[in-house]
Design an enzyme around this catalytic site. Structure first.
Site, PDB file in Angstrom:
ATOM      1  N   ARG A   1      -3.037  -9.238  12.703  1.00 63.07           N
ATOM      2  CA  ARG A   1      -3.243  -8.105  11.662  1.00 63.07           C
ATOM      3  C   ARG A   1      -3.908  -8.952  10.242  1.00 63.07           C
ATOM      4  O   ARG A   1      -4.909  -8.274   9.776  1.00 63.07           O
ATOM      5  CB  ARG A   1      -1.952  -7.495  11.338  1.00 63.07           C
ATOM      6  CG  ARG A   1      -1.734  -6.231  12.329  1.00 63.07           C
ATOM      7  CD  ARG A   1      -0.405  -6.082  12.667  1.00 63.07           C
ATOM      8  NE  ARG A   1       0.364  -5.649  11.464  1.00 63.07           N
ATOM      9  CZ  ARG A   1       1.812  -5.699  11.138  1.00 63.07           C
ATOM     10  NH1 ARG A   1       2.564  -6.459  12.002  1.00 63.07           N
ATOM     11  NH2 ARG A   1       2.325  -5.034  10.253  1.00 63.07           N
TER      12      ARG A   1
ATOM     13  N   ARG B   1      10.138  -6.156   5.322  1.00 64.05           N
ATOM     14  CA  ARG B   1      10.334  -4.710   5.144  1.00 64.05           C
ATOM     15  C   ARG B   1      11.062  -3.875   6.159  1.00 64.05           C
ATOM     16  O   ARG B   1      11.246  -4.047   7.131  1.00 64.05           O
ATOM     17  CB  ARG B   1       8.943  -4.156   4.963  1.00 64.05           C
ATOM     18  CG  ARG B   1       8.141  -4.033   6.113  1.00 64.05           C
ATOM     19  CD  ARG B   1       6.753  -3.530   5.657  1.00 64.05           C
ATOM     20  NE  ARG B   1       5.674  -3.573   6.858  1.00 64.05           N
ATOM     21  CZ  ARG B   1       4.600  -3.447   6.822  1.00 64.05           C
ATOM     22  NH1 ARG B   1       4.081  -2.947   5.458  1.00 64.05           N
ATOM     23  NH2 ARG B   1       3.967  -3.494   7.796  1.00 64.05           N
TER      24      ARG B   1
ATOM     25  N   ARG C   1     -10.553   0.028   8.394  1.00 64.09           N
ATOM     26  CA  ARG C   1      -9.945  -1.243   8.724  1.00 64.09           C
ATOM     27  C   ARG C   1     -10.887  -2.206   9.021  1.00 64.09           C
ATOM     28  O   ARG C   1     -10.632  -3.521   9.308  1.00 64.09           O
ATOM     29  CB  ARG C   1      -8.784  -1.085   9.705  1.00 64.09           C
ATOM     30  CG  ARG C   1      -7.493  -1.605   9.301  1.00 64.09           C
ATOM     31  CD  ARG C   1      -6.677  -1.272  10.434  1.00 64.09           C
ATOM     32  NE  ARG C   1      -5.457  -2.285  10.218  1.00 64.09           N
ATOM     33  CZ  ARG C   1      -4.346  -1.834   9.548  1.00 64.09           C
ATOM     34  NH1 ARG C   1      -4.400  -0.609   9.193  1.00 64.09           N
ATOM     35  NH2 ARG C   1      -3.288  -2.497   9.596  1.00 64.09           N
TER      36      ARG C   1
ATOM     37  N   LYS D   1       0.698  -1.148   0.197  1.00 63.06           N
ATOM     38  CA  LYS D   1      -0.087  -0.158   0.127  1.00 63.06           C
ATOM     39  C   LYS D   1       0.958   1.380  -0.040  1.00 63.06           C
ATOM     40  O   LYS D   1       0.580   2.151  -0.762  1.00 63.06           O
ATOM     41  CB  LYS D   1      -0.942  -0.046   1.109  1.00 63.06           C
ATOM     42  CG  LYS D   1      -2.037  -0.775   1.299  1.00 63.06           C
ATOM     43  CD  LYS D   1      -2.996  -0.429   2.291  1.00 63.06           C
ATOM     44  CE  LYS D   1      -2.365  -0.452   3.820  1.00 63.06           C
ATOM     45  NZ  LYS D   1      -2.246  -1.895   4.327  1.00 63.06           N
TER      46      LYS D   1
ATOM     47  N   ARG E   1       9.926  -2.262  12.008  1.00 56.76           N
ATOM     48  CA  ARG E   1       8.832  -2.026  13.192  1.00 56.76           C
ATOM     49  C   ARG E   1       8.689  -3.393  14.181  1.00 56.76           C
ATOM     50  O   ARG E   1       8.756  -4.406  13.591  1.00 56.76           O
ATOM     51  CB  ARG E   1       7.551  -1.821  12.176  1.00 56.76           C
ATOM     52  CG  ARG E   1       7.126  -0.544  12.016  1.00 56.76           C
ATOM     53  CD  ARG E   1       6.077  -0.180  11.033  1.00 56.76           C
ATOM     54  NE  ARG E   1       4.942  -1.020  11.338  1.00 56.76           N
ATOM     55  CZ  ARG E   1       3.752  -1.240  10.792  1.00 56.76           C
ATOM     56  NH1 ARG E   1       3.841  -0.423   9.410  1.00 56.76           N
ATOM     57  NH2 ARG E   1       2.827  -1.766  11.108  1.00 56.76           N
TER      58      ARG E   1
END
Ligand code: ADP
Length: 225
Positions: free
Chosen positions: A174, A127, A88, A13, A162
């Site tokens: 998630r 990531r 969400r 995203k 993160r």
């Protein structure tokens, strides 16, 4: 343009958001970034949000919904916005839709980035975040956007991970929220898909499996179609 971008954590995203805002200058509003900045700044909001974020749970709707609806009233949103990370769940979608109607604001486009859950999970763990810009794409598992050694491939900035990206239980939570098509994020996506025709909203799907360049191509083609 007023646009909602939906995709599983790991779907890409952030990268697509950057391309879109570059096209039309609308402001990107990332719920995750707002919440993480609040945590870092030690604000009241940040204190409340931290425990939820660390576990991969949603921050409660009574915090996030007013936070986003207020943000959309700020001056920089007048010429358009792109929502990244909101809605969400279905409740956030319904509340957002109601609020936009009340303000006479038309939603132009909803984009759903489709991606298999296992691929999304691998990507998340790879990531890396650039200190200069969260949207600089860096992922140690994706050839096209591999960091330059341990530095950002775009600007050479320091990279970090993160915490919630390295915790498998948090990632699974998630993803459970994202792929839940009854109450979760897919339910929010389908809420807009189902009213798209009648409300004049364009509903676009992108194949998130493709590489960064290909996704950009798909996007440009679909926007022009
Ligand atoms: P990702 O897409 O990788 O999960 P985000 O940066 O969008 O990352 O979100 C990180 C965390 O912030 C979420 O796991 C959740 O705790 C919180 N969060 C983000 N957006 C929302 C939202 N719309 N409602 C509730 N919590 C949110």
């Amino acid at each position: 343009m007023r646009l909602i971008l939906l995709g599983a954590p790991g779907a890409g995203k952030g990268t697509v958001a950057k391309q879109l805002t570059a096209i039309d200058g609308s402001v990107q509003i990332s719920t995750g970034d707002i919440l993480r900045a609040a945590v870092k700044g030690g604000t009241e909001l940040g204190k409340q949000a931290k425990a939820y974020i660390d576990k991969g749970d949603l921050v409660p709707d009574d915090i996030t919904i007013p936070m986003i609806l207020d943000r959309l009233k700020e001056d920089d949103c007048k010429s358009g916005w792109l929502l990244d990370g909101f809605p969400r769940n279905k409740n956030q979608a319904v509340k957002l839709h109601e609020a936009l109607k009340k303000e006479n604001m038309k939603l132009d486009i909803v984009i759903e980035m489709e991606l298999d859950r296992q691929i999304a999970k691998n990507r998340i763990m790879g990531r890396r975040l650039c200190v200069n810009d969260n949207n600089h794409p860096n992922n140690v598992y994706i050839d096209a956007i591999k960091p330059d050694g341990d530095k950002c491939r775009v600007c050479g900035g320091e990279l970090s991970k993160r915490d919630d990206d390295q915790d498998e239980a948090a990632i699974d939570k998630r993803h459970n929220i994202y792929y839940d098509d009854k109450e979760g994020t897919l339910a929010a996506a389908y809420y807009f898909r189902d009213i798209a025709d009648q409300e004049g909203i364009r509903y676009i799907t992108l194949d998130g499996k493709a590489g960064v360049e290909e996704v950009a191509d798909q996007l440009v083609k679909k926007l022009e179609a």
